[in-house]
Design a protein around this motif. Structure first.
Motif, PDB file in Angstrom:
ATOM      1  N   ASN A   1      -8.271  -7.044  -4.486  1.00  0.00           N
ATOM      2  CA  ASN A   1      -9.159  -6.645  -3.392  1.00  0.00           C
ATOM      3  C   ASN A   1     -10.499  -6.247  -3.962  1.00  0.00           C
ATOM      4  N   ILE A   2     -11.530  -6.536  -3.187  1.00  0.00           N
ATOM      5  CA  ILE A   2     -12.911  -6.344  -3.650  1.00  0.00           C
ATOM      6  C   ILE A   2     -13.580  -5.318  -2.770  1.00  0.00           C
TER       7      ILE A   2
ATOM      8  N   SER B   1      -7.857   0.821  -3.061  1.00  0.00           N
ATOM      9  CA  SER B   1      -7.560   0.920  -4.498  1.00  0.00           C
ATOM     10  C   SER B   1      -6.071   1.154  -4.718  1.00  0.00           C
ATOM     11  N   GLN B   2      -5.352   1.454  -3.663  1.00  0.00           N
ATOM     12  CA  GLN B   2      -3.903   1.663  -3.779  1.00  0.00           C
ATOM     13  C   GLN B   2      -3.129   0.414  -3.365  1.00  0.00           C
ATOM     14  N   VAL B   3      -3.834  -0.675  -3.112  1.00  0.00           N
ATOM     15  CA  VAL B   3      -3.179  -1.888  -2.625  1.00  0.00           C
ATOM     16  C   VAL B   3      -2.895  -2.817  -3.798  1.00  0.00           C
ATOM     17  N   ALA B   4      -1.677  -3.321  -3.872  1.00  0.00           N
ATOM     18  CA  ALA B   4      -1.292  -4.189  -4.988  1.00  0.00           C
ATOM     19  C   ALA B   4      -1.599  -5.650  -4.667  1.00  0.00           C
ATOM     20  N   LEU B   5      -2.829  -5.894  -4.284  1.00  0.00           N
ATOM     21  CA  LEU B   5      -3.352  -7.246  -4.085  1.00  0.00           C
ATOM     22  C   LEU B   5      -4.725  -7.249  -4.728  1.00  0.00           C
TER      23      LEU B   5
ATOM     24  N   LEU C   1     -11.211   3.561   0.412  1.00  0.00           N
ATOM     25  CA  LEU C   1     -10.514   4.544  -0.411  1.00  0.00           C
ATOM     26  C   LEU C   1      -9.039   4.198  -0.521  1.00  0.00           C
TER      27      LEU C   1
ATOM     28  N   ILE D   1       0.846  -1.201   0.000  1.00  0.00           N
ATOM     29  CA  ILE D   1       0.000   0.000   0.000  1.00  0.00           C
ATOM     30  C   ILE D   1       0.873   1.240   0.000  1.00  0.00           C
TER      31      ILE D   1
END
Lengths: 288, 379, 225
Positions: A93-94, A87-91, A84, A45
């Protein structure tokens, strides 16, 4: 995940953003990094839009650094400030809707079991207190009743922060927030006790001022959910914006609340989870 | 459980020799799902749907499905379906009436998330005082969710449309959910003879990597999805991204036309369309109209029929062409609001000639005499 | 459709109205005719009104839902008439001219003069059959009332063959493909528990039907007008 999948094709090397190259070359996939390694690797993140001094931001950074198998972890979030940041996490995610995170996670986990019967696929729910303890409580508890193999992490900032600071079920009694203009008139919900009674095999509460303990708890929760059944982690994460704290007061606030007993640290381990964790941790120092 | 072999959809739909069965609409759901190669189904009771999902549960017990369970309410079930679909398996569920409304927030969300879910809506009334009886009013609410909507006339349609819905929904250029609607009791509980494909064949399995959006399985390489989260950063880029996403979803619905046309042999079916008076209907209102038309014919009155099989996408061009020369267009419906009449009026060249009625609601069947009355008024 | 016969069966939940319709429908289908069967009920409760609608024709049947103008009305319990436990009022509403009404009662019911007049104007025929008594005496269980009513129907019409009825009963109770609702399944189990084998159940029910067919009695309007 096959780590080869995130290798960059040589013909694209010149056009891929530096930040993606960093993720591939210095990311945490398959490396078994922990919170002690923060600062030495490209984190999952970054560049999130949360407020300065936000307790969620620190907690999420620590949670993501603590995941035992980030390369095979799918995060399910919910509406709120945490969404919020995701959306910046490189996994994978839903974010589906407000409150349905544990139902989405149920379907996801069961489907992943069908598609990957012999592989680890950890499903971790990370959502705020409004999503977990108010609007989504029925689905959270039903997933525990059904003994779903998912980890539920509540980021407890004691308010609906994203919508402008309204009182939530986790707000302390007498606190004055929007929609409780005369002060909240019932006590903070004790969700950790509820989780235990509802069938969670591992339940813990802690705060981000104790990164190593938070790491141990997250790892234990994920391992237990993978092998035994539902787990619940509650992380106290003050909201400077809506509780009108200065950004640099966040850690002190946590320590004060810990002292006055309103941020209790606790751990419940069911007997089957205890057996599992003793086997996995093998009596060695797991404080890494 | 019978060993099933995978066949091409066109073989299962059009070529395989069919056998006659005297069964109910609910049993037709079971027969469709048995051949649909569904991985997971999730259920929740509501009359008149429950029996269908009991039977799908039996399929799970027999080994035709890999996973099946009862969720905790319809909103949760549709959310569980979301998670499963995002993980890349073929899923099925069914609901109806109040269940549809309880779950409502999920339907546009499925569309936006490009999930090829197939859901049966076995319709019933939703108003107070409580009713469990047939009514298609929930279809009115569903019209603008972005979901594809097929409306079955009878158990045969329900069987065929469900099977074909999976293939239509999963087309890479479509990849949005399909609702297959059938009128509660009039279809679900009515026993009639239908034709079904052999039990030992099934559809090919779903290929999750044909999805236009990433499957959430951490097999696709992960990326940060957005540099600027849409809701928080209200700037030009976020507006443009939202608008183009919604346009693309709309376009996906439009692109479904050619597939529906192919698999359902047209969005509409018509007979005797050169007649001065046309009935345009969907669902069991079509059956009642067929009866009225045959009585009218015995009395020497020539009436045409347009049966709408697809409600979304709406067969606007087809209706416009078919009604071009008609003097009157009668739209009988099983609901009080007349949503289909509104839709038809927006499609025909001269909306004054559209007669919205008869409308029957509250659970009673549509007396054929009421349709005949409308016909006589048009003479 | 001129040759279509529409049968409205009105009874109370638990009397087997839905099962009777199913067996009749399956049997006529075996005879090569077109048929649809519609049950109609509210909450699934014993003694609540329950109706079934059977349409039989040599051509494909389109119309569905309840039958508003029946050729034959079958009343499974006097309360349908005396306590208004049906979906139409009066119970013979919509009956075709020259239509038939079959009522399960040991004695003729006390219909009002107005009702008798209307029925007479329709040239209706009323038949009585002591279906519950025959079911109890010959079948050994009240649960065979629906079979006795089908027997009564056999006695007053020529819609279906005994052979097909026998096959339909066997298929209905011999496990396999039939899907019963939960409450119906409970009654099925009670019924099956009374017999050692399905063959006995079928034989006993066929006897009930034959007896009912032979004793069904036409009501003489003239005597009460």
């Amino acid at each position: 995940m096959n780590n080869g999948l995130i290798k960059i094709s040589p013909c694209f090397e010149d056009v891929m953003p530096q930040e993606y190259k960093d993720l591939v070359e210095q990311g945490s996939f398959g490396k078994n990094f922990g919170v002690s390694d923060l600062g030495s690797f490209k984190e999952l993140i970054e560049e999130h839009p949360l407020c300065a001094g936000c307790g969620l931001a620190l907690s999420m950074r620590l949670i993501l650094a603590s995941l035992p198998n980030p390369e095979n972890t799918i995060i399910v979030g919910s509406t709120g400030c945490s969404a919020l940041a995701f959306s910046q996490v490189a996994l994978h995610n839903i974010h589906s809707l407000f409150g349905n995170q544990n139902a989405v996670a149920t379907g996801l986990k069961r489907a992943l079991k069908l598609r990957f019967p012999n592989e680890i696929k950890d499903v971790v729910v990370v959502a705020g207190d409004g999503a977990t303890a108010d609007i989504g409580l029925d689905m959270v508890m039903q997933s525990w009743f059904r003994r779903e193999n998912i980890t539920t992490i509540m980021l407890d900032n004691e308010a609906y922060a994203n919508t402008g600071g309204q009182e939530s079920g986790m707000t302390m009694e007498k606190a004055v927030l929007n929609m409780a203009p005369k002060g909240k008139n019932f006590p903070k919900v004790n969700l950790a006790d509820v989780a235990r009674v509802a069938g969670c095999a591992y339940v813990a509460t802690c705060n981000p001022a104790k990164p190593r303990m938070l790491e141990k708890i997250v790892r234990r929760a994920v391992f237990t959910a993978r092998e035994i059944g539902p787990t619940y982690v509650q992380i106290y994460a003050p909201c400077p914006t809506n509780y009108k704290l200065k950004p640099d007061e966040m850690l002190n606030t946590i320590k004060t609340r810990e002292k006055d007993g309103t941020y209790p640290t606790s751990e419940y381990i069911s007997s089957s989870a205890k057996e599992l964790l003793e086997r996995l941790e093998g009596g060695t120092n797991n404080e890494k | 459980m019978i060993d099933q072999r995978i066949v091409e959809p066109k073989h299962l739909f059009f070529e395989a020799e069919r056998k006659k069965r005297f069964i109910t609409g609910s049993e037709a759901v079971k027969e469709a799902i048995k051949r649909a190669n569904v991985d997971m189904a999730i259920s929740y009771p509501i009359t008149p749907q429950s029996e269908s999902m009991h039977l799908v549960g039996d399929l799970f017990a027999e080994g035709y499905l890999k996973e099946y369970f009862r969720g905790e309410n319809e909103f949760a079930v549709m959310s569980e379906i979301t998670g499963a679909a995002m993980a890349g398996v073929r899923v099925f569920t069914a609901t109806g009436g109040p269940g549809t409304l309880r779950a409502f927030e999920m339907f546009p969300t499925w569309v936006g998330a490009r999930l090829p879910v197939v859901c049966a809506f076995l319709t019933r009334g939703v108003n107070s005082p409580l009713t469990i009886q047939p009514d298609t009013i929930e279809m009115s609410f569903m019209l603008d969710t972005g979901m594809l909507m097929l409306h079955a006339e009878d158990a045969q349609d329900l069987y065929d449309m469900l099977l074909k819905a999976f293939i239509i929904a999963e087309q890479p250029d479509v990849h949005i959910p399909v609702g297959v609607f059938a009128d509660g009791f009039f279809v679900t509980h009515t026993r009639e003879t239908i034709e079904v494909a052999p039990e030992d064949i099934k559809l090919p399995s779903y290929n999750p990597y044909s999805s236009p959006v990433p499957v959430m399985d951490m097999v696709n390489a992960p990326v940060r999805q957005m540099r600027d989260p849409f809701v928080m950063k209200s700037n030009f880029i976020s507006y443009a991204a939202h608008a183009s996403w919604q346009q693309e979803v709309l376009a996906a619905g439009e692109r479904a036309r050619k597939h529906i046309d192919h698999y359902l042999n047209g969005l509409v079916e018509s007979e005797n369309e050169e007649a001065d008076i046309l009935i345009v209907a969907s669902g069991t209102a079509v059956s009642q109209s067929r009866e009225a038309i045959s009585i009218a014919r015995e009395q020497g009155i020539n009436i045409g029929l347009v049966k709408l099989k697809s409600i979304r996408p709406f067969p606007t061009e087809e209706i416009r062409a078919l009604t071009k020369h008609a003097k009157a267009v009668i739209v009988p419906e099983f609901n009080r609001v007349g949503w289909l009449a509104r839709e038809v009026k927006s499609a025909v060249n001269n909306s004054d000639k559209v007669i919205g009625g008869p409308r029957v609601f509250g659970g009673m069947t549509m007396p054929v005499e009421l349709i005949l009355d409308e016909i006589r008024r048009c003479l | 459709m001129k040759n279509k016969i529409s049968i409205r069966m009105s009874g109370l939940g638990g009397q087997g109205v839905v099962t009777a319709a199913h067996i009749l429908g399956a049997a006529t289908t075996l005879d090569g005719k077109f048929c649809t069967v519609n049950p109609f009920f509210g909450a699934e409760k014993r003694l609540a009104p329950a109706e079934s609608y059977v349409r039989i024709s040599s051509e494909k049947i389109n119309e569905r839902g309840e039958i508003l103008s029946p050729n034959i009305i079958m009343i499974f319990h006097p309360h349908v008439i005396t306590m208004g436990k049906c979906y139409t009022m009066p119970f013979f509403d919509g009956l075709h001219k020259n239509g038939k009404i079959l009522i399960n009662s040991d004695e003729p019911l006390d219909l009002s003069q107005e009702e008798l007049n209307k029925l007479n104007q329709l040239n209706a025929k009323i038949y009585y059959v002591p279906a519950t008594r025959i079911a109890t005496d010959i079948g050994g269980t009240e649960l065979s009332t629906n079979m006795a009513m089908l027997g009564g129907l056999m006695g007053i019409s020529d819609l279906v063959s005994y052979e097909s009825i026998q096959v339909a009963i066997t298929e209905r109770f011999d496990g396999g493909n039939f899907v019963a609702s939960a409450t119906t399944a409970v009654l099925d189990n009670v019924l099956k528990s009374k017999y050692n084998e399905i063959a006995q159940l079928v034989e006993s029910n066929m006897k009930v039907m034959e007896e009912a067919a032979s004793v069904v009695k036409e009501f003489n309007f003239a005597s009460s007008m």
